[in-house]
Write a protein that holds these residues in place. Structure first.
Motif, PDB file in Angstrom:
ATOM      1  N   THR A 298      47.457  32.080  48.119  1.00 60.62           N
ATOM      2  CA  THR A 298      47.276  33.641  47.178  1.00 60.62           C
ATOM      3  C   THR A 298      46.264  34.480  47.910  1.00 60.62           C
ATOM      4  OG1 THR A 298      48.045  32.462  45.302  1.00 60.62           O
ATOM      5  CG2 THR A 298      47.174  34.442  45.179  1.00 60.62           C
TER       6      THR A 298
ATOM      7  N   GLY B  22      35.624  49.682  46.099  1.00 67.73           N
ATOM      8  CA  GLY B  22      34.924  49.204  45.180  1.00 67.73           C
ATOM      9  C   GLY B  22      35.703  48.200  44.303  1.00 67.73           C
ATOM     10  N   ALA B  23      36.934  48.953  43.856  1.00 69.41           N
ATOM     11  CA  ALA B  23      37.811  47.938  43.126  1.00 69.41           C
ATOM     12  C   ALA B  23      38.388  46.940  43.803  1.00 69.41           C
ATOM     13  CB  ALA B  23      38.705  48.865  42.308  1.00 69.41           C
TER      14      ALA B  23
ATOM     15  N   LEU C 133      43.365  51.537  36.020  1.00 73.00           N
ATOM     16  CA  LEU C 133      42.378  51.266  37.228  1.00 73.00           C
ATOM     17  C   LEU C 133      42.189  52.680  38.023  1.00 73.00           C
ATOM     18  CD1 LEU C 133      40.673  49.600  38.901  1.00 73.00           C
ATOM     19  CD2 LEU C 133      42.658  48.878  40.140  1.00 73.00           C
TER      20      LEU C 133
ATOM     21  N   THR D 166      37.044  37.941  42.993  1.00 70.65           N
ATOM     22  CA  THR D 166      37.707  37.366  41.857  1.00 70.65           C
ATOM     23  C   THR D 166      38.569  36.187  42.502  1.00 70.65           C
ATOM     24  OG1 THR D 166      37.973  39.245  40.540  1.00 70.65           O
ATOM     25  CG2 THR D 166      39.079  37.392  39.889  1.00 70.65           C
ATOM     26  N   LEU D 167      39.441  36.418  43.659  1.00 71.40           N
ATOM     27  CA  LEU D 167      40.008  35.577  44.442  1.00 71.40           C
ATOM     28  C   LEU D 167      39.126  34.453  45.184  1.00 71.40           C
ATOM     29  CD1 LEU D 167      42.695  37.823  46.092  1.00 71.40           C
ATOM     30  CD2 LEU D 167      43.068  36.009  44.268  1.00 71.40           C
TER      31      LEU D 167
ATOM     32  N   PRO E 259      40.209  45.076  37.979  1.00 69.01           N
ATOM     33  CA  PRO E 259      40.722  44.133  38.955  1.00 69.01           C
ATOM     34  C   PRO E 259      40.859  42.600  38.635  1.00 69.01           C
ATOM     35  CG  PRO E 259      39.358  45.721  40.059  1.00 69.01           C
ATOM     36  CD  PRO E 259      39.258  45.869  38.706  1.00 69.01           C
TER      37      PRO E 259
ATOM     38  N   SER F  27      37.886  32.204  42.319  1.00 68.22           N
ATOM     39  CA  SER F  27      38.815  31.243  41.866  1.00 68.22           C
ATOM     40  C   SER F  27      39.099  30.389  43.188  1.00 68.22           C
ATOM     41  CB  SER F  27      40.145  31.911  41.580  1.00 68.22           C
ATOM     42  OG  SER F  27      39.865  33.287  40.863  1.00 68.22           O
TER      43      SER F  27
ATOM     44  N   ILE G  48      35.653  54.475  46.088  1.00 64.91           N
ATOM     45  CA  ILE G  48      35.538  53.986  45.007  1.00 64.91           C
ATOM     46  C   ILE G  48      36.837  52.843  44.642  1.00 64.91           C
ATOM     47  CG2 ILE G  48      35.789  54.296  42.286  1.00 64.91           C
ATOM     48  CD1 ILE G  48      34.446  57.035  42.898  1.00 64.91           C
ATOM     49  N   PHE G  49      37.839  53.224  45.101  1.00 65.10           N
ATOM     50  CA  PHE G  49      39.021  52.395  45.188  1.00 65.10           C
ATOM     51  C   PHE G  49      38.604  50.959  45.923  1.00 65.10           C
ATOM     52  CE2 PHE G  49      42.396  50.779  47.814  1.00 65.10           C
ATOM     53  CZ  PHE G  49      43.335  50.296  46.789  1.00 65.10           C
TER      54      PHE G  49
ATOM     55  N   VAL H  39      36.900  50.421  36.602  1.00 66.68           N
ATOM     56  CA  VAL H  39      36.841  50.069  37.853  1.00 66.68           C
ATOM     57  C   VAL H  39      36.527  48.584  38.414  1.00 66.68           C
ATOM     58  CG1 VAL H  39      36.137  50.705  40.377  1.00 66.68           C
ATOM     59  CG2 VAL H  39      36.815  52.318  38.923  1.00 66.68           C
ATOM     60  N   PHE H  40      35.299  48.125  37.785  1.00 64.40           N
ATOM     61  CA  PHE H  40      34.926  46.774  38.226  1.00 64.40           C
ATOM     62  C   PHE H  40      35.618  45.634  37.336  1.00 64.40           C
ATOM     63  CE2 PHE H  40      31.893  49.414  40.045  1.00 64.40           C
ATOM     64  CZ  PHE H  40      31.948  49.061  41.347  1.00 64.40           C
TER      65      PHE H  40
ATOM     66  N   ILE I 247      46.002  28.731  45.444  1.00 62.74           N
ATOM     67  CA  ILE I 247      44.554  29.762  45.625  1.00 62.74           C
ATOM     68  C   ILE I 247      44.644  30.216  47.068  1.00 62.74           C
ATOM     69  CG2 ILE I 247      42.665  28.144  45.591  1.00 62.74           C
ATOM     70  CD1 ILE I 247      43.109  31.535  44.103  1.00 62.74           C
TER      71      ILE I 247
ATOM     72  N   MET J  42      52.629  33.848  38.599  1.00 64.37           N
ATOM     73  CA  MET J  42      53.016  32.998  39.717  1.00 64.37           C
ATOM     74  C   MET J  42      52.889  31.564  38.887  1.00 64.37           C
ATOM     75  SD  MET J  42      50.735  34.228  42.658  1.00 64.37           S
ATOM     76  CE  MET J  42      51.051  32.958  43.735  1.00 64.37           C
TER      77      MET J  42
ATOM     78  N   ILE K  17      39.167  55.224  38.778  1.00 63.68           N
ATOM     79  CA  ILE K  17      38.924  55.868  40.099  1.00 63.68           C
ATOM     80  C   ILE K  17      39.124  57.638  39.985  1.00 63.68           C
ATOM     81  CG2 ILE K  17      39.589  56.101  42.622  1.00 63.68           C
ATOM     82  CD1 ILE K  17      40.887  53.380  42.221  1.00 63.68           C
TER      83      ILE K  17
ATOM     84  N   VAL L 245      44.172  39.973  38.938  1.00 62.89           N
ATOM     85  CA  VAL L 245      44.249  38.870  39.665  1.00 62.89           C
ATOM     86  C   VAL L 245      44.665  37.758  38.572  1.00 62.89           C
ATOM     87  CG1 VAL L 245      43.028  36.965  40.888  1.00 62.89           C
ATOM     88  CG2 VAL L 245      42.677  39.240  41.581  1.00 62.89           C
TER      89      VAL L 245
ATOM     90  N   LEU M 166      40.113  28.213  33.858  1.00 63.09           N
ATOM     91  CA  LEU M 166      40.012  29.379  34.677  1.00 63.09           C
ATOM     92  C   LEU M 166      40.640  30.587  34.119  1.00 63.09           C
ATOM     93  CD1 LEU M 166      39.024  30.414  37.317  1.00 63.09           C
ATOM     94  CD2 LEU M 166      41.187  29.645  38.431  1.00 63.09           C
TER      95      LEU M 166
ATOM     96  N   LEU N 290      38.538  34.163  33.554  1.00 59.42           N
ATOM     97  CA  LEU N 290      38.883  35.346  34.095  1.00 59.42           C
ATOM     98  C   LEU N 290      39.255  36.243  32.969  1.00 59.42           C
ATOM     99  CD1 LEU N 290      41.017  34.102  37.135  1.00 59.42           C
ATOM    100  CD2 LEU N 290      38.696  34.783  37.291  1.00 59.42           C
TER     101      LEU N 290
ATOM    102  N   PHE O 291      47.927  26.890  38.962  1.00 60.58           N
ATOM    103  CA  PHE O 291      46.453  27.587  38.879  1.00 60.58           C
ATOM    104  C   PHE O 291      46.136  27.195  37.512  1.00 60.58           C
ATOM    105  CE2 PHE O 291      48.313  30.798  41.633  1.00 60.58           C
ATOM    106  CZ  PHE O 291      47.272  30.775  42.554  1.00 60.58           C
TER     107      PHE O 291
ATOM    108  N   MET P 162      35.969  43.938  44.157  1.00 58.36           N
ATOM    109  CA  MET P 162      36.274  43.150  42.733  1.00 58.36           C
ATOM    110  C   MET P 162      37.504  42.209  43.033  1.00 58.36           C
ATOM    111  SD  MET P 162      33.817  43.394  40.890  1.00 58.36           S
ATOM    112  CE  MET P 162      34.440  42.226  39.346  1.00 58.36           C
ATOM    113  N   LEU P 163      38.546  42.818  43.298  1.00 55.12           N
ATOM    114  CA  LEU P 163      39.851  41.921  43.529  1.00 55.12           C
ATOM    115  C   LEU P 163      39.624  40.650  44.262  1.00 55.12           C
ATOM    116  CD1 LEU P 163      43.002  42.806  42.753  1.00 55.12           C
ATOM    117  CD2 LEU P 163      42.902  42.694  45.247  1.00 55.12           C
TER     118      LEU P 163
END
Ligand code: HEM
Ligand SMILES: [Cu+2]
Lengths: 649, 198
Positions: B135, B28-29, A198, B36-37, A240, B40, B25-26, A236-237, B132, A251, A202, A244, A270, A274, A259, B32-33
């Motif tokens: 988290t 941006g990542a 990642l 995603t959470l 991430p 979920s 840009i970070f 970058v997209f 979740i 976990m 960047i 997760v 899920l 993902l 989960f 996405m993180l």
């Protein structure tokens, strides 16, 4: 002794013990060797602490080659087991472990570092930059990758390999069905390497956006740089999402969350979603730079400007967008409705269109070109038909109704190897051969190189085409054996022979490196292939500052124009150059990540905390550190320049 | 190093502007993180197993206080950057200090909130929903914790070194990070708490 019991391998075999001894002895030999030749200082100051993009690139390359070997041994073991019906060379547990590590190692620890090598070595040179945007971060990326790789490869000798497939589907990968620490290794090692990747994304996005030579507008970038840019945007997209997913998987395994379990509301699908939301873009992260390399090679050796530059860029942008909307094609059979399946079928098939555009552009570049059949070009010419075949079977798989027949059979295995080997692996080998003179100052032997390409291709066809047939006949993937009455025996034997021939091909590659290192002429020019882009405009070996004077760019092929059309690349006079300082911090931080990861795998909490504190301390140190880099003086540059010019021409 | 004095201090060298772009840009990542959470979360929100639902455990008071603290801190960091731009070291430090204080207050209440959840039987292990939930909140909370120490280090550096090209650059990037965490919180507040309580 309770404490040490956890490190035992749960399902040992003679081979594993032999590898343990082998690895132990190799380690000792390396340490003794470095000590004997008094190379520790050199190793530390020139490599472990380096922030030079070229050296970091070479370290990625070495890691990738090492992992190619490891993954290749796995492959040969699998094919040997399947060569005969009811074979007992491997038992089911070992087979599970081997196909799991083979997949992870080949994708994440072989193909990824290989493209990282190309990003690192080529991109700054192609855009006329001195280094990447954040050299220190680049070193951190490498060391995180390296430590993740090290951790993953430790699994089979300490605590046991992961065995739930490289896709690690839950609930199989949960504690109930995978009770050894193997899958912990999977979750944590990939996490560490993934964070490194990642950060690379960047770094290279910033580099390509901001550090291009004057005159190089976006639409004048070399095609490899374009492909690298898009691959890094995808990184970058997409990464991430993996971060997760892996965190949630970790976990579930270590902290008892629900989960992906099948109780208390957990949802195993899920994970599958993902995983593939990351996984499918990941495939394109690998293939786009490969396309970029083919574009460079084909236009160099067809002696023509790349046909359809704009459509090449547009198709890559389109592929990158579409790649985020196709993930469900990996589990058409897993219970979503007909509507969902149809939508994902269509998006998947749509990807074939921009890919087809690229194939035609390469063909049109060749059309009326003065084609020169060097080794890199031979790989590219083998790539076009073989990869197209893989693409076509991909479209077959994309039809969700038909996929009920193909899914989880050898047909699928044939498909993805058909795209990955002629697509990615050939591009890596072609690119390696192409850039070898820039890297090391001599060329690889052409005759041996062509032999390698042909041997690999014959081996490839024999190894994987039969799988299409056995797959259609119903041979399932990830099964450690089959009975004689299935009739799969003959074709599997052919596959085994093909795999063995491929192994010969890789041995030839190694022999070529050895042979050329000993015998190849060191008296070559800076531009041995008569190429077109800026990386060939500097000296070999490339000085640490890359270009004494920043080049001026006018078209997509400035170096070619400077040779043929009187374009002046280097205007002005030499000025002092600002360079970043080396630093031991990335390596040390990587080591703490390793400690942290290893401790996590075995739930050794005090050690986990020590690792974490170490990582945070490195970050804090970095925050307070004052480091303004250093300057290379004009005299020093001039001295280097005359020396390098003297050696050639 | 080329210095362009027509630009604000934090952008004045090439290295500085590279860092700012890299940080965008970070972010941006990071989007996405968190996306995603959230995805979920929406998938698992009704999968409560034998555990409680959101409506049963959410308490509006601590959440409102957290929201007010964090939103105010986003405002004060903005003032801090403004003070930095006009070269007022004292005011910059003061606003940074207030921001961090508010951040610490936020964390205090969040810890209190977590303790409450555990007390009412919504632990990490209870159900997919609680897992979740904790988290997602925890990831945001960890970001704030990380930001707290990061901001503290920058504050110390401004104190020792003054408003230089480096410290200005760091402060500006830190402010981007802090605003971003605020935006994420607004999403958490609307889509996790409000939606959950309705
Ligand atoms: C000599 C070359 C190779 C041979 C003979 C080979 C053979 C195999 C075999 C037999 C399997 C497992 C089939 C099963 O599920 O039972 C497999 C899976 C796989 N291979 Fe290869 N392979 C080779 C090269 C590569 C390369 C270069 C890559 C990637 C860059 C790769 C990536 C994968 C992946 C991702 C899987 C899927 C693993 C899984 O789903 O568990 N392979 N390969
Ligand atoms: Cu896919």
């Amino acid at each position: 002794m309770d404490f040490f019991e956890r490190f035992a391998v749960p399902h040992p075999s003679f081979l594993i013990y032999a590898s343990m001894v082998g690895i132990g002895l190799t380690m000792i030999a390396i340490v003794i060797g470095i000590t004997y030749f008094k190379k520790w200082g050199y190793l530390w100051s020139e490599w472990l602490t380096t922030v030079d993009h070229k050296r970091i690139g070479i370290m990625y390359l070495l890691s990738a080659l090492l992992m190619l070997f490891r993954g290749g041994v796995d492959a040969i073991m699998m094919r040997s087991q399947l060569a005969l019906p009811d074979n007992t060379l491997l038992d089911s547990q070992h087979y599970n472990e081997i196909f799991t590590t083979h997949g992870v190692v080949m994708i994440l620890f072989m193909a990824m570092p290989f493209i990282m090598f190309f990003f690192n070595f080529i991109v700054p040179l192609q855009i006329g930059a001195r280094d990447v945007a954040f050299p220190r971060l680049n070193a951190i990326s490498f060391w995180l990758f390296f430590m993740g790789m090290g951790l993953f490869n430790l699994s089979f000798i300490i605590g046991g390999s992961p065995d739930a497939g490289w896709t690690s589907y839950f609930p199989l990968a949960g504690n109930e069905f995978s009770s050894s620490v193997g899958t912990n290794y999977y979750m944590i090692a990939i996490q560490i390497a993934g964070i490194g990747t990642l950060l690379t994304g960047i770094n290279f996005m910033t580099t390509i956006l901001k550090m291009r030579a004057p005159g190089m507008t976006l639409m004048k970038m070399p095609m490899f740089t374009w492909s690298a840019f898009i691959a890094n945007v995808i990184i970058v997209f997409a990464f991430p999402v993996l971060t997760v997913a892996l965190a949630m998987g970790t976990m579930d395994r270590l902290f008892g969350t629900n989960f992906f379990t099948t109780v208390n509301g957990g949802m195993d699908m899920l994970w599958a979603n993902l995983f593939w939301v990351w996984g499918h873009p990941e495939v394109y992260i690998l293939i786009l730079p490969a396309f970029g390399l083919y574009s460079e090679i084909i236009s160099t050796f067809a002696k023509r400007n790349l046909y359809g530059y704009k459509s090449m860029v547009a198709s890559m942008v389109l592929i990158s967008l579409l790649s985020f909307f196709v993930w469900a094609h990996h589990f058409f059979t897993m219970g979503q409705g007909a509507l969902t399946n149809s939508i994902f079928s269509i998006t998947t098939m749509a990807i074939a269109v921009p890919t087809g555009v690229k194939i035609f552009n390469w063909l049109f570049t060749l059309w009326k070109g003065k084609i020169e059949f060097t080794t890199p070009m031979l790989y590219s010419m083998l790539f076009i038909p073989l990869f197209t075949l893989g693409g076509v079977t991909g479209v077959m798989l994309a039809m969700s109704a038909a996929d009920y027949q193909y899914h989880n059979t050898m047909f699928l295995v044939a498909h993805f190897h058909n795209v990955i080997i002629p697509g990615v692996v050939y591009a890596m080998l072609a690119g390696l051969t192409y850039y070898w003179p820039k890297l090391f100052g001599f060329m690889l032997n052409e005759k041996l190189g062509k032999w390698t390409a042909w041997v690999l291709s014959i081996g490839f066809v024999l190894a994987f085409i039969p799988m299409y047939i056995t797959g259609l006949d119903g041979q399932a993937r990830r099964m450690y054996t089959y009975s004689e009455s299935t009739g799969f025996g003959l074709l599997n034997m052919v596959s085994f022979v093909g795999a063995a021939i491929m192994a010969v091909g890789f041995v030839l590659l190694v022999y070529n490196i050895y042979y050329s290192t000993r015998y190849a002429s060191r008296d070559i020019s800076n531009d041995p292939w008569d190429a077109r882009s800026l990386e060939w405009a500097t000296h070999t070996p490339v000085p640490e500052y890359n270009f004494a004077i920043t080049p001026q760019v006018n078209t997509t092929q400035p170096f070619w124009d400077s040779k043929k059309n009187g374009h002046q690349l280097f205007k002005g006079k030499i000025e002092k150059i600002h360079m970043p300082n080396n630093s031991g911090l990335p390596f040390i931080m990587g080591c703490f990540f390793f400690v942290f990861g290893f401790a996590m795998v075995f739930s050794m909490w005090p050690l986990v905390i020590i690792g974490l504190i170490g990582i945070l301390a490195c970050l804090a140190y970095r925050s307070f550190e004052k480091d303004h880099g250093r300057y290379i003086s004009v005299e020093e540059i001039e001295e280097t320049e005359t020396k390098l010019r003297g050696a050639k021409q | 190093m080329k210095v362009d004095n027509s630009l604000p201090l934090e952008y004045s060298t090439e290295e500085n502007s590279l860092k700012i772009l890299g940080f965008w840009i970070f972010l941006g990542a990071e989007i996405m993180l968190f996306a995603t959470l959230f995805a979920s979360y929406f998938t698992l929100v009704n999968r409560t197993g034998n555990g409680p639902t959101g409506a049963e455990i959410f308490e509006i008071t601590p959440v409102l206080i957290e929201t007010i603290l964090l939103l105010t801190s986003s405002f004060t960091i903005g003032l801090g950057i403004h003070a930095m731009r006009i070269g007022n070291k004292k005011a910059t430090m003061a606003f940074f200090f207030i921001t961090l204080l508010l951040g610490a207050g936020f964390l205090g209440f969040e810890i209190f909130e977590f303790v409450h959840y555990v007390h009412v039987g919504a632990t990490l292990q209870t159900s997919a929903f609680t897992a979740i939930l904790l988290t997602t909140l925890g990831t945001h909370g960890l970001h704030v914790t990380f930001g707290f120490f990061w901001g503290l280090f920058i504050l110390l550096q401004i104190k020792k070194r003054g408003l230089t090209r480096e410290t200005a650059n760091k402060s500006f990037i830190f402010s981007l990070y802090w605003h971003f965490l605020d935006v994420v919180w607004i999403f958490i507040f609307s889509f996790i708490y409000l939606k959950g309580m309705m």
